[in-house]
Design an enzyme around this catalytic site. Structure first.
Site, PDB file in Angstrom:
ATOM      1  N   LYS A  11      10.189 -18.818  -8.811  1.00 13.46           N
ATOM      2  CA  LYS A  11      10.644 -20.001  -9.557  1.00 13.46           C
ATOM      3  C   LYS A  11      11.735 -20.753  -8.790  1.00 13.46           C
ATOM      4  O   LYS A  11      11.861 -21.965  -8.934  1.00 13.46           O
ATOM      5  CB  LYS A  11      11.105 -19.616 -10.967  1.00 13.46           C
ATOM      6  CG  LYS A  11       9.940 -19.106 -11.810  1.00 13.46           C
ATOM      7  CD  LYS A  11       9.937 -19.592 -13.238  1.00 13.46           C
ATOM      8  CE  LYS A  11       8.570 -19.320 -13.846  1.00 13.46           C
ATOM      9  NZ  LYS A  11       8.498 -19.373 -15.272  1.00 13.46           N
ATOM     10  N   LYS A  14      -1.453 -16.872  -9.898  1.00 19.16           N
ATOM     11  CA  LYS A  14      -1.734 -16.569 -11.301  1.00 19.16           C
ATOM     12  C   LYS A  14      -1.905 -17.858 -12.106  1.00 19.16           C
ATOM     13  O   LYS A  14      -1.317 -18.896 -11.774  1.00 19.16           O
ATOM     14  CB  LYS A  14      -0.647 -15.669 -11.905  1.00 19.16           C
ATOM     15  CG  LYS A  14       0.579 -16.380 -12.376  1.00 19.16           C
ATOM     16  CD  LYS A  14       1.383 -15.542 -13.377  1.00 19.16           C
ATOM     17  CE  LYS A  14       2.459 -16.427 -13.977  1.00 19.16           C
ATOM     18  NZ  LYS A  14       3.086 -15.996 -15.183  1.00 19.16           N
ATOM     19  N   LYS A  26       0.828 -21.951 -17.195  1.00 19.56           N
ATOM     20  CA  LYS A  26       0.854 -23.151 -18.032  1.00 19.56           C
ATOM     21  C   LYS A  26       1.732 -24.232 -17.431  1.00 19.56           C
ATOM     22  O   LYS A  26       1.629 -25.390 -17.799  1.00 19.56           O
ATOM     23  CB  LYS A  26       1.312 -22.793 -19.441  1.00 19.56           C
ATOM     24  CG  LYS A  26       2.670 -22.165 -19.485  1.00 19.56           C
ATOM     25  CD  LYS A  26       2.986 -21.687 -20.887  1.00 19.56           C
ATOM     26  CE  LYS A  26       4.082 -20.662 -20.807  1.00 19.56           C
ATOM     27  NZ  LYS A  26       4.292 -19.790 -21.843  1.00 19.56           N
TER      28      LYS A  26
HETATM   29  P1  ATP Z   1       4.811 -19.751 -16.737  1.00 15.40           P
HETATM   30  O1  ATP Z   1       3.368 -19.635 -16.394  1.00 15.40           O
HETATM   31  O2  ATP Z   1       5.204 -21.095 -17.236  1.00 15.40           O
HETATM   32  O3  ATP Z   1       5.719 -19.206 -15.705  1.00 15.40           O
HETATM   33  P2  ATP Z   1       4.274 -17.556 -18.353  1.00 15.40           P
HETATM   34  O4  ATP Z   1       3.057 -17.951 -19.094  1.00 15.40           O
HETATM   35  O5  ATP Z   1       4.181 -16.619 -17.220  1.00 15.40           O
HETATM   36  O6  ATP Z   1       5.054 -18.861 -17.966  1.00 15.40           O
HETATM   37  P3  ATP Z   1       5.282 -16.491 -20.803  1.00 15.40           P
HETATM   38  O7  ATP Z   1       4.847 -17.583 -21.668  1.00 15.40           O
HETATM   39  O8  ATP Z   1       6.577 -15.973 -21.211  1.00 15.40           O
HETATM   40  O9  ATP Z   1       5.365 -16.916 -19.290  1.00 15.40           O
HETATM   41  O10 ATP Z   1       4.211 -15.334 -20.763  1.00 15.40           O
HETATM   42  C1  ATP Z   1       3.820 -14.752 -21.943  1.00 15.40           C
HETATM   43  C2  ATP Z   1       2.952 -13.564 -21.668  1.00 15.40           C
HETATM   44  O11 ATP Z   1       1.750 -13.952 -21.014  1.00 15.40           O
HETATM   45  C3  ATP Z   1       3.603 -12.533 -20.759  1.00 15.40           C
HETATM   46  O12 ATP Z   1       3.363 -11.245 -21.305  1.00 15.40           O
HETATM   47  C4  ATP Z   1       2.917 -12.698 -19.447  1.00 15.40           C
HETATM   48  O13 ATP Z   1       2.858 -11.487 -18.717  1.00 15.40           O
HETATM   49  C5  ATP Z   1       1.535 -13.127 -19.877  1.00 15.40           C
HETATM   50  N1  ATP Z   1       0.872 -13.922 -18.841  1.00 15.40           N
HETATM   51  C6  ATP Z   1       1.294 -15.106 -18.343  1.00 15.40           C
HETATM   52  N2  ATP Z   1       0.442 -15.579 -17.424  1.00 15.40           N
HETATM   53  C7  ATP Z   1      -0.558 -14.663 -17.309  1.00 15.40           C
HETATM   54  C8  ATP Z   1      -1.754 -14.580 -16.517  1.00 15.40           C
HETATM   55  N3  ATP Z   1      -2.070 -15.517 -15.663  1.00 15.40           N
HETATM   56  N4  ATP Z   1      -2.551 -13.506 -16.679  1.00 15.40           N
HETATM   57  C9  ATP Z   1      -2.230 -12.528 -17.557  1.00 15.40           C
HETATM   58  N5  ATP Z   1      -1.124 -12.554 -18.335  1.00 15.40           N
HETATM   59  C10 ATP Z   1      -0.291 -13.599 -18.226  1.00 15.40           C
END
Ligand code: ATP
Ligand code: LTN
Length: 330
Positions: free
Chosen positions: A114, A196, A199
């Site tokens: 980040k 990965k 969002k």
């Molecule tokens: P950003 O993508 O904006 O960095 P994020 O989606 O990683 O945010 P959170 O919204 O806090 O962050 O994630 C919520 C949950 O979703 C966490 O348990 C995270 O591990 C899971 N998660 C996020 N992205 C993925 C992915 N691509 N595949 C599987 N699990 C995910």
């Protein structure tokens, strides 16, 4: 009820929740509700480590909360609340920061990633993010924390902080275990399968939002980056196709071997359409319920106030226990 094992997890309201969030974490949140005593929160305090527009941010907090309800998180069974409404989270986070080392936070891959992505705003909150996450977890003494694979490192630091605190000040915190799905723990970007699915990706074709409509979902899968072969086969040198196989497996419950067999001799076009349709079928009822829930703000508010109160009773107890052990005058 009390003999059930405990579960805690949170999600940031940092944008549209994606298929990655759903398969990596939220599906488990839902499935764990009967067997465990679950506490779930919208981690709004974490989201401000990346700049948020205040007006949009407010809407995202409501919509994330509504989406959790639409998914089937039942506020009667589980405690569902908003992180910033409970001062114990930030207060415990401060106390825990004194048993967290600068060096161990510097090693966090999310911080490094980040920082690179937001080079103009490498704020202290982004750095100490895992300490607040440790507070979120440890306040509720959970046995398990359902998250995607990307959060494993943060879970490990939360465990280290808890063990260190217990050793220095005496037993307060339970040491939690991560709970990561076998399939779907790391959903990759549809446009760059080495990254990965996120969002906060600028390219909207790289992720499927839980609230995307059917046509959009199918279109995004049709455009998914694959390779120049045409065999549907799980392989390290075929990250795009492997990602689609994993998504299809996670949604349908079929093993990868079965999926390979199903599409033997068929082209990528047919396979991508099948994945898109399966995902659209799974997400459609969530979107439908969401539209109804988000329309009633007063009811949403009633639900989170009740959740806040329930969470507060647990959080307060652990917080004061920790402060007392540290020698604070209460
Ligand atoms: P950003 O993508 O904006 O960095 P994020 O989606 O990683 O945010 P959170 O919204 O806090 O962050 O994630 C919520 C949950 O979703 C966490 O348990 C995270 O591990 C899971 N998660 C996020 N992205 C993925 C992915 N691509 N595949 C599987 N699990 C995910
Ligand atoms: N950092 C997490 C969100 C989060 C979390 C938590 C997850 C904040 N607090 C406590 C589990 C437990 C993420 O998924 N990006």
């Amino acid at each position: 009820m009390d003999d059930k094992k405990k579960v805690l997890s949170c999600i940031q309201p940092s944008g549209m929740l994606t298929l990655g969030n759903y398969l990596g974490a939220l599906k488990n949140w839902l499935n764990m509700q009967d067997e465990f005593q679950c506490t779930y929160a919208v981690a709004d305090l974490h989201a401000i480590t990346v700049r948020q527009d205040p007006q949009k941010f407010k809407g995202q907090i409501y919509s994330t909360f509504a989406l959790l309800l639409a998914l089937g998180i039942d506020p009667e069974k589980s405690t569902l609340f908003i992180q910033s409404h409970l001062p114990e989270h930030t207060a415990l986070s401060w106390a825990l920061s004194s048993v967290t080392q600068f060096g161990e936070l510097s090693r966090m891959t999310q911080f490094k990633a980040k920082s690179a992505l937001h080079a103009d705003n490498i704020n202290v909150g982004l750095f100490s993010y895992p300490v607040l996450m440790a507070a979120d977890i440890l306040l509720y003494q959970p046995d398990f924390v359902p998250v995607g694979a990307d959060q494993k490192q943060h879970l490990e630091i939360a465990r280290d902080i808890a063990m260190r605190f217990n050793r220095i000040y005496g037993e307060v915190f339970k040491i939690p275990e991560p709970y990561i799905p076998k399939i779907g723990a790391r959903v990759m970007s549809l446009q760059d399968p080495e990254k990965k699915m996120s969002k906060s990706d600028d390219n909207i074709n790289s992720f499927v939002a839980i609230l995307d409509d059917r046509d959009t979902i199918i279109r995004k899968f049709k455009r998914a980056v694959t390779d120049s072969e045409s065999s549907v086969r799980l392989s390290e040198d075929k990250p795009g196709v492997s990602n689609l196989i994993n998504i299809y497996s996670a949604v349908t419950g079929k093993t990868a071997a079965k999926v390979e067999k199903e599409f033997e001799g068929k082209g990528y076009g047919e396979f991508k359409l099948a994945v898109g349709e399966a995902v659209a079928d799974e997400l459609a009822p969530i979107k439908e319920r969401y539209e109804k829930i988000i329309a009633d703000k007063a009811e949403l508010e009633r639900i989170f106030r009740a959740g806040d109160e329930r969470a507060e009773r647990v959080a307060r107890k652990t917080y004061f226990k920790a402060m007392k052990k540290m020698g604070f005058v209460l």
